[in-house]
Design a protein around this motif. Structure first.
Motif, PDB file in Angstrom:
ATOM      1  N   LEU A  15      28.236  37.855  36.512  1.00  0.00           N
ATOM      2  CA  LEU A  15      28.971  37.281  37.624  1.00  0.00           C
ATOM      3  C   LEU A  15      28.947  35.762  37.583  1.00  0.00           C
ATOM      4  CD1 LEU A  15      27.714  39.557  40.555  1.00  0.00           C
ATOM      5  CD2 LEU A  15      29.690  39.893  39.054  1.00  0.00           C
ATOM      6  N   GLY A  16      30.077  35.164  37.927  1.00  0.00           N
ATOM      7  CA  GLY A  16      30.121  33.720  38.129  1.00  0.00           C
ATOM      8  C   GLY A  16      29.770  33.409  39.577  1.00  0.00           C
ATOM      9  N   GLY A  17      29.891  32.155  39.944  1.00  0.00           N
ATOM     10  CA  GLY A  17      29.657  31.778  41.332  1.00  0.00           C
ATOM     11  C   GLY A  17      28.220  31.363  41.608  1.00  0.00           C
ATOM     12  N   ASN A  18      28.058  30.667  42.719  1.00  0.00           N
ATOM     13  CA  ASN A  18      26.749  30.143  43.115  1.00  0.00           C
ATOM     14  C   ASN A  18      26.235  30.926  44.328  1.00  0.00           C
ATOM     15  OD1 ASN A  18      24.527  28.684  43.924  1.00  0.00           O
ATOM     16  ND2 ASN A  18      25.502  26.677  43.693  1.00  0.00           N
ATOM     17  N   LEU A  25      30.096  35.480  56.670  1.00  0.00           N
ATOM     18  CA  LEU A  25      30.251  35.085  55.274  1.00  0.00           C
ATOM     19  C   LEU A  25      31.537  34.284  55.086  1.00  0.00           C
ATOM     20  CD1 LEU A  25      28.855  35.452  52.515  1.00  0.00           C
ATOM     21  CD2 LEU A  25      30.153  37.568  52.230  1.00  0.00           C
ATOM     22  N   ARG A  26      32.608  34.721  55.729  1.00  0.00           N
ATOM     23  CA  ARG A  26      33.900  34.038  55.592  1.00  0.00           C
ATOM     24  C   ARG A  26      33.878  32.650  56.226  1.00  0.00           C
ATOM     25  NH1 ARG A  26      35.646  39.385  57.053  1.00  0.00           N
ATOM     26  NH2 ARG A  26      36.602  40.466  55.272  1.00  0.00           N
ATOM     27  N   GLU A  27      33.032  32.450  57.227  1.00  0.00           N
ATOM     28  CA  GLU A  27      33.005  31.182  57.947  1.00  0.00           C
ATOM     29  C   GLU A  27      32.151  30.118  57.288  1.00  0.00           C
ATOM     30  OE1 GLU A  27      31.670  32.292  61.805  1.00  0.00           O
ATOM     31  OE2 GLU A  27      33.567  33.274  62.376  1.00  0.00           O
ATOM     32  N   LEU A  28      31.355  30.487  56.286  1.00  0.00           N
ATOM     33  CA  LEU A  28      30.489  29.514  55.629  1.00  0.00           C
ATOM     34  C   LEU A  28      31.315  28.445  54.911  1.00  0.00           C
ATOM     35  CD1 LEU A  28      27.765  31.825  54.012  1.00  0.00           C
ATOM     36  CD2 LEU A  28      27.568  30.479  56.117  1.00  0.00           C
ATOM     37  N   ALA A  86      31.372  33.055  44.617  1.00  0.00           N
ATOM     38  CA  ALA A  86      30.320  34.028  44.929  1.00  0.00           C
ATOM     39  C   ALA A  86      30.683  34.823  46.182  1.00  0.00           C
ATOM     40  CB  ALA A  86      28.983  33.310  45.115  1.00  0.00           C
ATOM     41  N   ARG A  87      31.192  34.140  47.194  1.00  0.00           N
ATOM     42  CA  ARG A  87      31.585  34.826  48.429  1.00  0.00           C
ATOM     43  C   ARG A  87      32.674  35.860  48.155  1.00  0.00           C
ATOM     44  NH1 ARG A  87      33.273  31.043  53.166  1.00  0.00           N
ATOM     45  NH2 ARG A  87      34.778  30.321  51.613  1.00  0.00           N
ATOM     46  N   LEU A 109      31.109  38.946  46.743  1.00  0.00           N
ATOM     47  CA  LEU A 109      30.383  39.703  47.769  1.00  0.00           C
ATOM     48  C   LEU A 109      31.345  40.483  48.660  1.00  0.00           C
ATOM     49  CD1 LEU A 109      27.754  37.016  48.816  1.00  0.00           C
ATOM     50  CD2 LEU A 109      27.322  39.074  47.466  1.00  0.00           C
ATOM     51  N   LEU A 110      32.399  39.828  49.104  1.00  0.00           N
ATOM     52  CA  LEU A 110      33.366  40.493  49.983  1.00  0.00           C
ATOM     53  C   LEU A 110      34.066  41.639  49.255  1.00  0.00           C
ATOM     54  CD1 LEU A 110      34.908  37.392  51.797  1.00  0.00           C
ATOM     55  CD2 LEU A 110      33.452  39.156  52.827  1.00  0.00           C
ATOM     56  N   ASN A 111      34.341  41.437  47.969  1.00  0.00           N
ATOM     57  CA  ASN A 111      34.994  42.491  47.202  1.00  0.00           C
ATOM     58  C   ASN A 111      34.065  43.695  47.027  1.00  0.00           C
ATOM     59  OD1 ASN A 111      37.306  43.401  45.453  1.00  0.00           O
ATOM     60  ND2 ASN A 111      35.681  43.403  43.916  1.00  0.00           N
TER      61      ASN A 111
END
Length: 233
Positions: free
Chosen positions: A39-42, A64-67, A76-77, A80-82
């Motif tokens: 996975l990519g992302g931080n 999570l969406r509001e961060l 990364a978000r 996670l959502l997927n």
């Protein structure tokens, strides 16, 4: 199924899609299926941005969406959502947690029953356990041949009998009611397998229709000092 597995990994099947992860049947010795991913992302950025609440903080999708995140944090978000969406559409109830540590069970000093102990999951209905560690220390599984049910170890069984005050016929029910029979001891020379980061796993559960032994697993001791980002259901 991959053929270059070590003997300790013969109970694991690796797949390349969520569809295969969700629908490949457990059979024979196979009681753990892994969608192996890079996975990519931080993900550490998400862990640092979440407002923690106690030892375990559940992150809701809306939060999570509001961060406010960097480009890598946004990637990364999205992952996670997927994953949450995939599991929810499959009929599961995924939970995304930031974990500092779990509560330890000190009710029976000779027999802890917390998640740091090797154990299996049980359900009255057919189900599976899904989990993925995105950041921090990852869970471990133990090949069934390398574990022994603790209630079958003579000295432990003798101690459990001291706790039990009913008839001999009810002893096995006592073990089940208090979840003692779910826990395992690693045999000498056992080699637990780390589930790693980013891989989405499906583990077999002890339920009435299961055709395979349940997968023995445990939560990791937080040796790295990092909070874990874990999806589980």
């Amino acid at each position: 199924m991959m053929t270059d597995l070590s003997p300790a990994e013969q109970h694991i099947q690796y797949v390349t899609s969520f569809q295969d992860l969700a629908y490949t049947p457990f059979e024979g010795a196979i009681n753990a299926i892994c969608w192996r991913r890079t996975l990519g992302g931080n993900f550490s950025e998400i862990v640092k941005r979440v407002a923690l609440n106690g030892n375990i903080t559940e992150i809701q999708p809306e939060e999570l969406r509001e961060l406010q995140l960097s480009e890598q944090g946004q990637l990364a978000r999205d992952i996670l959502l997927n994953d949450l969406q995939l599991l929810t559409a499959h009929g599961a109830s995924p939970v995304l947690n930031v974990i500092n540590h779990y509560e330890q069970d000190d009710s029976y000093l000779f027999f802890p029953t917390d998640v740091y102990s090797f154990h299996v999951d049980r359900s009255p209905i057919p189900t599976d356990t899904f989990l993925c560690t995105y950041y921090g220390d990852s869970s471990e599984i133990l090949p069934n041949a390398q574990g022994q049910q603790k209630v079958l170890i003579p000295e432990i069984r003798d101690e459990l009998k001291k706790l039990y005050h009913g008839s001999a016929a009810g002893f096995e029910s006592f073990l089940s009611e208090h979840f003692f029979d779910l826990h395992y001891e690693a045999k000498p020379g056992a080699r637990p397998i780390s589930l790693g980061r980013g891989h989405l796993w499906r583990l077999a559960v002890d339920h009435p229709e299961s055709k395979v032994p349940p997968c023995i697993h445990r939560a990791p001791r937080e040796k790295s000092g990092q909070n874990r980002l874990l999806l589980i259901c």
